[in-house]
Structures are given as structure tokens and as C-alpha cells.
Write a protein that holds these residues in place. Structure first.
Motif, PDB file in Angstrom:
ATOM      1  N   GLY A 144     -49.567 -15.187 -16.073  1.00  0.00           N
ATOM      2  CA  GLY A 144     -48.925 -13.666 -16.253  1.00  0.00           C
ATOM      3  C   GLY A 144     -49.785 -12.578 -15.422  1.00  0.00           C
ATOM      4  N   ARG A 145     -48.939 -12.796 -14.299  1.00  0.00           N
ATOM      5  CA  ARG A 145     -49.619 -11.575 -13.177  1.00  0.00           C
ATOM      6  C   ARG A 145     -49.763  -9.427 -13.800  1.00  0.00           C
ATOM      7  NH1 ARG A 145     -49.019 -16.018 -11.997  1.00  0.00           N
ATOM      8  NH2 ARG A 145     -48.468 -16.407  -9.502  1.00  0.00           N
ATOM      9  N   VAL A 146     -51.177  -9.827 -13.459  1.00  0.00           N
ATOM     10  CA  VAL A 146     -51.998  -8.265 -13.622  1.00  0.00           C
ATOM     11  C   VAL A 146     -52.337  -7.565 -12.005  1.00  0.00           C
ATOM     12  CG1 VAL A 146     -53.945  -7.144 -14.917  1.00  0.00           C
ATOM     13  CG2 VAL A 146     -53.222  -8.799 -15.813  1.00  0.00           C
ATOM     14  N   ILE A 147     -51.246  -6.353 -12.590  1.00  0.00           N
ATOM     15  CA  ILE A 147     -51.198  -5.970 -10.887  1.00  0.00           C
ATOM     16  C   ILE A 147     -52.206  -4.756 -11.279  1.00  0.00           C
ATOM     17  CG2 ILE A 147     -49.544  -4.013  -9.180  1.00  0.00           C
ATOM     18  CD1 ILE A 147     -48.980  -7.191  -9.978  1.00  0.00           C
ATOM     19  N   ALA A 148     -52.791  -4.439 -10.496  1.00  0.00           N
ATOM     20  CA  ALA A 148     -54.100  -3.009 -11.117  1.00  0.00           C
ATOM     21  C   ALA A 148     -54.489  -2.674  -9.355  1.00  0.00           C
ATOM     22  CB  ALA A 148     -55.503  -3.483 -11.637  1.00  0.00           C
ATOM     23  N   LYS A 161     -42.464 -16.044 -15.937  1.00  0.00           N
ATOM     24  CA  LYS A 161     -41.050 -16.284 -15.874  1.00  0.00           C
ATOM     25  C   LYS A 161     -40.056 -14.947 -15.785  1.00  0.00           C
ATOM     26  CE  LYS A 161     -41.518 -19.407 -20.100  1.00  0.00           C
ATOM     27  NZ  LYS A 161     -40.926 -19.603 -21.398  1.00  0.00           N
ATOM     28  N   ASP A 162     -40.890 -13.432 -15.847  1.00  0.00           N
ATOM     29  CA  ASP A 162     -40.378 -12.435 -15.434  1.00  0.00           C
ATOM     30  C   ASP A 162     -39.941 -11.588 -14.187  1.00  0.00           C
ATOM     31  OD1 ASP A 162     -38.301 -12.598 -18.165  1.00  0.00           O
ATOM     32  OD2 ASP A 162     -40.633 -12.303 -18.877  1.00  0.00           O
ATOM     33  N   ALA A 163     -41.413 -12.734 -13.529  1.00  0.00           N
ATOM     34  CA  ALA A 163     -41.759 -11.932 -12.399  1.00  0.00           C
ATOM     35  C   ALA A 163     -40.765 -11.825 -10.941  1.00  0.00           C
ATOM     36  CB  ALA A 163     -43.280 -12.800 -11.765  1.00  0.00           C
ATOM     37  N   SER A 164     -41.000 -10.765 -10.060  1.00  0.00           N
ATOM     38  CA  SER A 164     -40.658 -10.907  -9.256  1.00  0.00           C
ATOM     39  C   SER A 164     -41.264 -11.755  -8.259  1.00  0.00           C
ATOM     40  CB  SER A 164     -40.175  -9.447  -8.348  1.00  0.00           C
ATOM     41  OG  SER A 164     -41.790  -8.965  -8.155  1.00  0.00           O
ATOM     42  N   ASN A 194     -38.068  -8.467 -27.646  1.00  0.00           N
ATOM     43  CA  ASN A 194     -38.014  -9.296 -27.228  1.00  0.00           C
ATOM     44  C   ASN A 194     -37.126  -9.247 -26.161  1.00  0.00           C
ATOM     45  OD1 ASN A 194     -35.945  -9.996 -29.150  1.00  0.00           O
ATOM     46  ND2 ASN A 194     -36.858 -11.698 -29.903  1.00  0.00           N
ATOM     47  N   ALA A 195     -36.854  -9.207 -25.076  1.00  0.00           N
ATOM     48  CA  ALA A 195     -36.043  -8.794 -24.678  1.00  0.00           C
ATOM     49  C   ALA A 195     -36.604  -9.581 -23.424  1.00  0.00           C
ATOM     50  CB  ALA A 195     -34.787  -7.027 -24.299  1.00  0.00           C
ATOM     51  N   ASN A 196     -36.848 -10.663 -22.933  1.00  0.00           N
ATOM     52  CA  ASN A 196     -37.574 -11.328 -21.472  1.00  0.00           C
ATOM     53  C   ASN A 196     -36.653 -12.264 -21.831  1.00  0.00           C
ATOM     54  OD1 ASN A 196     -39.325 -13.325 -23.582  1.00  0.00           O
ATOM     55  ND2 ASN A 196     -39.895 -10.752 -24.526  1.00  0.00           N
ATOM     56  N   ALA A 197     -37.345 -13.920 -21.006  1.00  0.00           N
ATOM     57  CA  ALA A 197     -36.213 -14.554 -20.596  1.00  0.00           C
ATOM     58  C   ALA A 197     -36.816 -15.334 -21.691  1.00  0.00           C
ATOM     59  CB  ALA A 197     -37.245 -14.871 -19.139  1.00  0.00           C
ATOM     60  N   ALA A 198     -38.441 -15.738 -22.893  1.00  0.00           N
ATOM     61  CA  ALA A 198     -38.053 -16.518 -23.304  1.00  0.00           C
ATOM     62  C   ALA A 198     -38.018 -16.123 -24.842  1.00  0.00           C
ATOM     63  CB  ALA A 198     -39.753 -17.026 -23.388  1.00  0.00           C
ATOM     64  N   GLY A 199     -37.241 -14.923 -24.905  1.00  0.00           N
ATOM     65  CA  GLY A 199     -37.388 -14.428 -26.116  1.00  0.00           C
ATOM     66  C   GLY A 199     -38.637 -14.411 -26.995  1.00  0.00           C
ATOM     67  N   GLU A 200     -39.668 -13.940 -26.726  1.00  0.00           N
ATOM     68  CA  GLU A 200     -40.274 -14.129 -27.502  1.00  0.00           C
ATOM     69  C   GLU A 200     -41.006 -12.400 -27.645  1.00  0.00           C
ATOM     70  OE1 GLU A 200     -43.198 -17.203 -26.306  1.00  0.00           O
ATOM     71  OE2 GLU A 200     -42.520 -18.168 -26.713  1.00  0.00           O
TER      72      GLU A 200
END
Length: 451
Positions: A144-148, A161-164, A194-200
Motif C-alpha cells: 500500500g502507498r502513502v501519499i504525504a 489493488k485500489d491504487a491508480s 469493506n467496499a474495496n477490491a479485496a472485500g476486506e
């Protein structure tokens, strides 16, 4: 660090199927210690008021490993994501008010110093809602990425999985470790969906939920090795190698000579004094303490042993738990010690077993000597006095005491105590039959030729 109470949550509910093992993943050893225990030991230095390990598959093994340490256990029956896992600790932390540190049982090398930095950042002037531990791996891969921004204020966090494509180009990754106030944590978790690509139910979502409330979060960075996770035996071996390389360097920086550093293996608690020389292919198991000016010769295995100043070990020696060598003592090739004390200046130079024994100062243990300490049911002790001399190929049948200065003749089987300065000679008298060998050979040759 703040004086607020601290709780630690360690996530250890994963099945660890890639390990292909009957042993729970977090209990696989790293440098002679279960991965989970590395983490708990580092966290212990923070003085946490409460520590909770979240378990799932293989919970019985993990419980057996942590409950004796005073650690609470919470169960995650279904594997519904990291956010859901942390939620399972809520009941165990009922009534707790303070800071919460979230760690992972398969990320074992996070240091106490880094944990303290996370808590300190949580109480910085801008009081972030959540502090995330980030890192920059050589291959960001599926992290997972952190944009800071440059000050570490987080704009957003996103799972791979959800990143552009733009977000995936970011190199700052989320280790999963977080610090958050207890009064915020579980309220935020209840709002995670859990509204994401993995359902988690993702733990990092609490950062964005806090942001929606107008509260910023922050990221601090550490090196990638410190937050390396273990999901397979190959990854465990790679982490072991990295740990050993650091430990070897530390040993040499502290004044130890390693003749072939890459062949020496340490345990998590190995203690070496100054001017110690370690030859190639030496293995230190847990519980070893070595004083100054000791030489550990090649191919020796040392575990649970205490070695005094100026002693010499090996080559090809084995010191098992309870072995104690006093100042200047020596054990040589193919000598084994277990629960035995070798007195100051005493020596056992070849092919000897010393088990459940006390050997006095200056005693000499001849080659092939065995302390017969076990009768199949119980263990017994052998005591060898100061300055005693045990001849080669002797068997000392415990319980037995050899007095100070006594001599045991070679080849003796000693079953009774020997007085100080006495000679113990336990073998039949030698008999000789002149010419017998020549006659025997002639008879046997004739018999062979007749066949």
C-alpha cells in the motif's frame, strides 16, 4: 516519550499457509528465538500497561507461547482484514485510556527506538490522529502507498489493488504499523467498510476517516529491513541472513575477531567479551556468555554455556546448556559438556564427555573419559577434585567423587569414591603368553589352506 499509558496490539491471526508448516508462522525462530518473542521483547521496553495478541488459526500454539508472559489474547475467528483483526482486541482493552501501538507478529525486527518514535510523533505539536510507519523498499511491488508532504502529513493512503497508476508510482509504502489514541481507534474502526477490491476491512482506512473529520495523520519512515515481513521459509532465511550480517558487524565493532564472519552464527542473546577470537564455522545457540580473551576454535557448537576469561574451546567441541568453563579452562576436539563445571585452568583436551559434573581447578581429564551420569531413569553427579588426574579411557560411574590430587589410572571403571592423593587402578592384571600369537597364526593359516 509521553507519560500516557500504552497498550500494544500484535496481529498474529494469519494462517501462514506459504510456510507449509505445522508450527504457527509467528513462532518460527529467528536467531534462536520465535519471531513473535522478538517483537514482544522490543515492546516490553516501552512499559506497556497492556499487550494483546490477536490470534486466529493455530491459536493454541500462540496462546501457549504468550500467556506465560502475561500477554492477553483475543481471537479473530474470520479473517476479514487488518481493521477487523484490530477490532477483536477492543474487549481486551475495555476501560483502557491511553495510546495504542499496532504491530504485526510476522514483522519481528521493529526496534524499541522506532516504536518510541511513533508514540512521540503521535504527541507532536499538531497532534496527528494516526501515525503510520512508512518505508521505501527497493521494489515497492504490491505494498500500500502513502501519499504525504515533506513534513510527513498524509494526504491519502491507498492499497495497491485500489491504487491508480499515479499512486503506484509513489515509493513510500505502508508497513501496516500504526500508533493511535485509544479514544480514537475503535470509534474509527467501527466506521470502516469493506467496499474495496479485496472485500476486506482495511486498517489504513482509519487515516482517511480521520481526515474526513478534519484531523490530519502523519507518517514517519524507517529502513525497509526493519519492517521486512515473513510469509515463507525463503523470506525467513533471507531475514535471518540479514540479522546475522548485522550481528557479525556489531561483534567485530565491539572488539571480537571473526576469522570468517560469514560462517559464524549468533543467537539473539549471545554475549561476547573483548579480544575474543572466533574461528570459522562456529554456532552459538541461545544463552551463551563469553568473557574476554577466549578462543572458540573451528566447528564448535555452544549453547546455554558460560565461558570464563582466557578459556579455549574446540575445535569440534560441543558445550550444551549448563556448561561452565572457568578462567583459563580448556576443552579440545570432540569434547562435550552438559550441566558441568570445568574449574579454573582445568582441561579436557580430547574425546571426552562431561555431564552433570564438577571438575576442580587444574584437573586434567584424559582422552576418552566419560562421566556415566544416567542409569536409564535418573541423573547423578560426578565430582572431580582440584589437581586430579583422570587417565585416558576411564569411565566414572556416578554418583562418585574423585578427591583432590587423586590419580585414576588409564582404562579404569570407577564406581566408588577415590580419596585425595590416592591412585585408583581398576583393571585386571596383564597376562602374557610367550609365542602364543605365532602359534595361533600358523594354525589359522593351515586351516585356511586346507579349505
Amino acid at each position: 516519550m509521553t507519560s500516557r499509558p500504552l497498550a500494544v496490539i500484535v496481529l498474529a491471526a494469519g494462517k501462514g499457509t506459504r510456510m507449509k508448516s505445522d508450527t504457527h508462522k509467528v513462532l518460527h525462530p529467528l536467531a534462536g528465538r520465535p519471531m513473535l518473542h522478538h517483537l514482544l521483547a522490543a515492546a516490553e521496553g516501552l512499559g506497556a500497561a497492556k499487550t494483546v495478541v490477536v490470534v486466529g488459526a493455530g491459536r493454541e500454539q500462540v496462546e501457549a507461547a504468550v500467556v506465560p508472559l502475561g500477554v492477553a489474547v483475543a481471537q479473530q475467528q474470520e479473517q476479514l482484514g487488518t481493521g477487523h483483526a484490530v477490532q477483536q482486541a477492543e474487549q481486551a482493552l475495555a476501560g483502557f485510556a491511553g495510546d495504542v501501538l499496532i504491530l504485526y507478529g510476522d514483522v519481528p525486527l521493529v526496534t524499541e527506538a522506532t516504536m518510541r518514535r511513533m508514540i512521540d510523533r503521535l504527541h507532536a505539536e499538531e497532534a496527528p490522529a494516526v501515525v503510520v510507519l512508512g518505508f521505501r523498499p527497493s521494489d515497492p511491488g504490491a505494498y500500500g502507498r502513502v501519499i504525504a508532504d515533506a513534513e510527513g502529513r498524509i494526504a491519502r493512503m491507498v492499497e495497491f489493488k485500489d491504487a491508480s497508476a499515479e499512486e503506484r508510482a509513489e515509493t513510500l509504502c505502508n508497513s501496516g504499523l500504526m500508533a493511535v489514541r485509544s479514544e480514537d481507534l475503535f470509534d474509527l474502526l467501527r466506521r470502516v467498510d469493506n467496499a474495496n477490491a479485496a472485500g476486506e476491512y482495511y486498517l489504513p482506512d482509519i487515516v482517511m476517516l480521520a481526515g474526513a473529520d478534519g484531523r490530519s495523520s502523519a507518517v514517519i519512515e524507517t529502513d525497509a529491513e526493519e519492517v521486512t515481513g515473513v510469509n515463507s521459509r525463503a523470506e525467513l532465511a533471507a531475514l535471518e541472513l540479514a540479522w546475522q550480517q548485522r550481528r557479525r558487524k556489531q561483534a567485530m565493532d565491539d572488539g571480537v575477531t571473526l576469522i570468517a564472519p560469514e560462517t559464524v552464527w549468533f543467537s539473539y542473546d549471545t554475549v561476547l567479551g573483548r579480544d575474543v577470537i572466533v574461528e570459522p564455522n562456529v554456532v552459538f545457540g541461545p544463552g551463551v556468555s563469553v568473557a574476554d580473551k577466549v578462543v572458540i576454535h573451528a566447528f564448535s557448537h555452544v549453547e546455554g554455556a558460560t565461558i570464563g576469561e582466557g578459556a579455549s574451546v574446540g575445535p569440534y567441541a560441543r558445550l550444551r546448556p549448563g556448561a561452565v568453563m572457568k578462567k583459563g579452562a580448556r576443552v579440545g576436539n570432540f569434547v562435550e559438556m552438559k550441566k558441568a563445571v570445568l574449574g579454573e585452568g582445568a582441561k579436557a583436551n580430547h574425546l571426552t564427555y562431561l555431564g552433570d559434573a564438577e571438575v576442580g581447578a587444574g584437573a586434567n581429564i584424559g582422552a576418552g573419559t566419560i562421566t556415566c551420569n544416567y542409569d536409564g531413569f535418573f541423573k547423578y553427579k560426578t565430582r572431580i577434585g582440584a589437581g586430579a588426574f583422570i587417565g585416558s579411557n576411564s569411565a566414572l560411574v556416578a554418583p562418585v567423587t574423585i578427591g583432590d590430587g587423586a590419580i585414576v589410572a588409564a582404562g579404569s571403571t570407577v564406581t566408588s569414591d577415590v580419596e585425595a592423593d590416592a591412585l585408583a587402578l581398576v583393571r585386571p592384571p596383564q597376562t602374557e603368553k610367550p609365542g602364543w600369537a605365532a602359534k595361533f597364526r600358523n594354525v589359522m593359516r593351515a586351516r585356511k589352506e586346507s579349505r
